[in-house]
Structures are given as C-alpha cells and as structure tokens.
Design a protein around this motif. Structure first.
Motif, mmCIF file in Angstrom:
data_model
loop_
_atom_site.group_PDB
_atom_site.id
_atom_site.type_symbol
_atom_site.label_atom_id
_atom_site.label_comp_id
_atom_site.label_asym_id
_atom_site.label_seq_id
_atom_site.Cartn_x
_atom_site.Cartn_y
_atom_site.Cartn_z
ATOM 1 N N MET A 35 36.598 41.477 39.252
ATOM 2 C CA MET A 35 35.946 42.719 38.651
ATOM 3 C C MET A 35 35.004 43.034 37.636
ATOM 4 S SD MET A 35 39.164 45.270 36.809
ATOM 5 C CE MET A 35 38.393 46.501 35.822
ATOM 6 N N THR A 36 34.365 43.527 36.971
ATOM 7 C CA THR A 36 33.855 43.604 35.843
ATOM 8 C C THR A 36 34.349 44.503 34.887
ATOM 9 O OG1 THR A 36 31.868 43.855 37.151
ATOM 10 C CG2 THR A 36 31.277 44.908 34.901
ATOM 11 N N CYS A 37 34.283 43.730 33.315
ATOM 12 C CA CYS A 37 34.741 44.379 32.452
ATOM 13 C C CYS A 37 34.517 45.566 31.445
ATOM 14 C CB CYS A 37 34.838 43.412 31.140
ATOM 15 S SG CYS A 37 35.665 44.216 29.685
ATOM 16 N N LYS A 38 35.241 47.152 31.846
ATOM 17 C CA LYS A 38 34.806 48.305 31.319
ATOM 18 C C LYS A 38 34.867 48.893 29.806
ATOM 19 C CE LYS A 38 38.254 50.033 35.602
ATOM 20 N NZ LYS A 38 39.437 51.018 35.283
ATOM 21 N N PHE A 39 34.722 47.845 29.246
ATOM 22 C CA PHE A 39 33.933 47.479 27.441
ATOM 23 C C PHE A 39 33.449 46.833 27.239
ATOM 24 C CE2 PHE A 39 38.963 48.190 28.516
ATOM 25 C CZ PHE A 39 39.542 49.496 27.634
ATOM 26 N N CYS A 40 33.106 45.911 27.762
ATOM 27 C CA CYS A 40 31.843 44.747 27.549
ATOM 28 C C CYS A 40 30.966 44.677 29.270
ATOM 29 C CB CYS A 40 32.135 43.988 26.684
ATOM 30 S SG CYS A 40 33.542 42.624 28.149
ATOM 31 N N GLY A 41 31.620 45.062 29.773
ATOM 32 C CA GLY A 41 30.574 44.464 31.113
ATOM 33 C C GLY A 41 30.864 42.734 31.478
ATOM 34 N N GLY A 42 31.844 42.358 30.995
ATOM 35 C CA GLY A 42 31.876 40.940 31.328
ATOM 36 C C GLY A 42 33.188 40.219 32.778
ATOM 37 N N LYS B 40 42.836 43.974 28.097
ATOM 38 C CA LYS B 40 43.429 43.764 29.775
ATOM 39 C C LYS B 40 43.015 45.310 30.056
ATOM 40 C CE LYS B 40 46.665 40.630 28.055
ATOM 41 N NZ LYS B 40 47.937 40.776 27.940
ATOM 42 N N GLN B 41 43.018 45.576 31.538
ATOM 43 C CA GLN B 41 42.581 46.628 31.842
ATOM 44 C C GLN B 41 42.824 46.977 33.513
ATOM 45 O OE1 GLN B 41 38.312 46.555 32.096
ATOM 46 N NE2 GLN B 41 38.692 44.495 30.664
ATOM 47 N N GLN B 42 42.737 47.590 34.263
ATOM 48 C CA GLN B 42 42.982 47.885 35.381
ATOM 49 C C GLN B 42 42.095 48.282 36.523
ATOM 50 O OE1 GLN B 42 47.436 49.536 34.763
ATOM 51 N NE2 GLN B 42 46.391 51.024 36.649
ATOM 52 N N ALA B 43 42.127 48.154 37.696
ATOM 53 C CA ALA B 43 40.401 48.487 38.315
ATOM 54 C C ALA B 43 40.908 50.180 38.909
ATOM 55 C CB ALA B 43 40.753 48.135 39.820
ATOM 56 N N ASP B 44 41.703 50.735 38.330
ATOM 57 C CA ASP B 44 42.060 52.387 38.477
ATOM 58 C C ASP B 44 43.097 53.030 37.664
ATOM 59 O OD1 ASP B 44 42.847 51.105 41.001
ATOM 60 O OD2 ASP B 44 43.588 52.600 41.099
ATOM 61 N N GLN C 194 47.411 45.586 40.054
ATOM 62 C CA GLN C 194 47.235 44.523 39.585
ATOM 63 C C GLN C 194 46.524 44.810 38.261
ATOM 64 O OE1 GLN C 194 47.032 40.710 40.533
ATOM 65 N NE2 GLN C 194 46.082 40.751 38.813
ATOM 66 N N ARG C 195 47.128 43.824 37.151
ATOM 67 C CA ARG C 195 46.688 44.217 35.506
ATOM 68 C C ARG C 195 45.538 42.768 35.493
ATOM 69 N NH1 ARG C 195 50.975 43.461 32.511
ATOM 70 N NH2 ARG C 195 50.646 40.889 32.703
ATOM 71 N N TYR C 196 43.737 43.295 35.221
ATOM 72 C CA TYR C 196 42.504 42.320 34.890
ATOM 73 C C TYR C 196 42.670 41.978 32.985
ATOM 74 C CZ TYR C 196 41.644 43.217 39.792
ATOM 75 O OH TYR C 196 42.507 43.217 41.107
ATOM 76 N N LYS C 197 42.151 40.733 32.950
ATOM 77 C CA LYS C 197 41.918 40.423 31.422
ATOM 78 C C LYS C 197 40.420 40.185 31.397
ATOM 79 C CE LYS C 197 43.672 37.511 27.282
ATOM 80 N NZ LYS C 197 44.480 36.331 27.077
#
Length: 215
Positions: free
Chosen positions: A1-8, A31-35, A21-24
C-alpha cells in the motif's frame, strides 16, 4: 500500500492487537493500517479538525461530526497547534495592536488576547494570551520593532512598550482591528461576550487561536 504520510511504499509489518494487518513505510518508517475502526486514528483527520475550528464549530460539535471522543479531540487540537509556526513579520509595514477580554474557567478569571494585525492584508502576525500586563503585551510589541507605524488605542502601557517614533493613537487608527475583533468573537464561540462556551484552560484557548489564525 501507499504511505498515508509521505506517499512512499509500505510493506507488511505484523498485525495489530485487533488482528488487522499492520504496514510500515520503507521511506519514513511510520506504521499504519489500510483502514481504521476508530475514526480518530485516520491521518487526514487533522485537516478536517482545523477546518471545523475555523468555521466556528465547538468541541462537542466536532466530536459528534467526526464520531470521536472529546478527550481525544482536545489532545489532537493541542498536537495540531504545536506543529504550526508563526508567520514572518514584514518589515516597514503598518500594524494595529489591540486586546480582547475573555475569561477562562470562570467569569471572574479574566484573561486577554493581545494581537497585531497587518493593515495591508488584514492578517494576524502575532498574538499573546495572558493577563493585561506589560509582559503579555510585550510579546506582541517586541516582534514589531521593524514596523513603519503601529496604531493602538490610548492604553497607557503602550507608551512604554512602543517607540514614540512609530507609535500612533490617531482617531480611527484601529478601525481594522476593532472590526476584526467582532469577526473573531463571531467565529469562535469561546470568545463571545456572553456565552456558555468557554475555555477551561489557557492552553486550549491558545491552541484554538493558533489554528484559527495560522492553521
């Protein structure tokens, strides 16, 4: 997924306590979630909160609209204000300085909001919250040392805080800022003269004003 903070680009990074599911992010490492199940965790929420504050929506009103708790909202407002920087004070410009009288906690505890308004574009360049003392007023006047002219009312303290060469108390010299006082009181409920909406702490008042002026 695309980072919600920096677009990475984000990669999987285990699971949350609720099983999601957690993403980094590979770039900013956040760290963030898709929803999110709870609306308060959505990163885009800060912008929405700022817009509601500028439109004069109260704390409980914002909490209802965004479906988050008032405690979380107050913490988020203070956090947003800390990331806002004051604008640059233009040299050789004309400014108007005035104060707004309100109360915090209870009506007997008066507090003042002193601020400076740029006469050219009607923007607030600096402000201070506190008692009506030289210490509070000087936090505003000290930032206007390079101004061409500073207009104030006939409050005695300004004679000692502003250089006589640039200080003016002319008739109708503070028309713009006096009109702006009415606008601020209309937009922000906690600044209205007779209201049941008020700040319980000065830090909250300062945070709301910072978002309203510069957010």
């Amino acid at each position: 997924m695309t980072c919600k903070f920096c677009g990475g680009t984000c990669i999987k990074n285990g699971y949350q306590a609720n099983g999601k599911q957690r993403y980094k992010c590979k770039h900013c490492h956040r760290k963030q979630q898709a929803d999110y199940s709870y609306q308060a965790y959505i990163p885009e929420l800060n912008r929405t909160i700022s817009e509601y504050i500028k439109e004069g929506v109260g704390i409980r009103g914002i909490a209802r609209l965004l479906e988050i708790s008032t405690t979380t909202l107050i913490k988020r407002i203070i956090s947003i204000s800390k990331d806002i920087t004051a604008p640059h004070v233009t040299a050789n410009a004309e400014y108007e300085v005035d104060e707004i009288k309100i109360f915090v906690g209870r009506k007997k505890d008066h507090i003042w909001v002193a601020y400076a308004l740029n006469c050219a574009d009607k923007s607030v360049v600096c402000f201070s919250v506190g008692p009506r003392t030289n210490e509070t007023l000087s936090k505003v006047t000290d930032k206007l040392t390079n101004a061409r002219l500073i207009y104030t009312d006939k409050l005695r303290q300004y004679k000692f805080l502003i250089s006589p060469e640039i200080h003016r108390t002319a008739h109708r010299g503070t028309n713009h800022i006096e009109r702006n006082n009415l606008t601020i009181r209309t937009h922000i409920k906690r600044l209205a003269r007779r209201t049941i909406c008020f700040s319980r702490k000065a830090i909250m008042l300062y945070a709301v004003l910072k978002i309203y002026f510069w957010g």
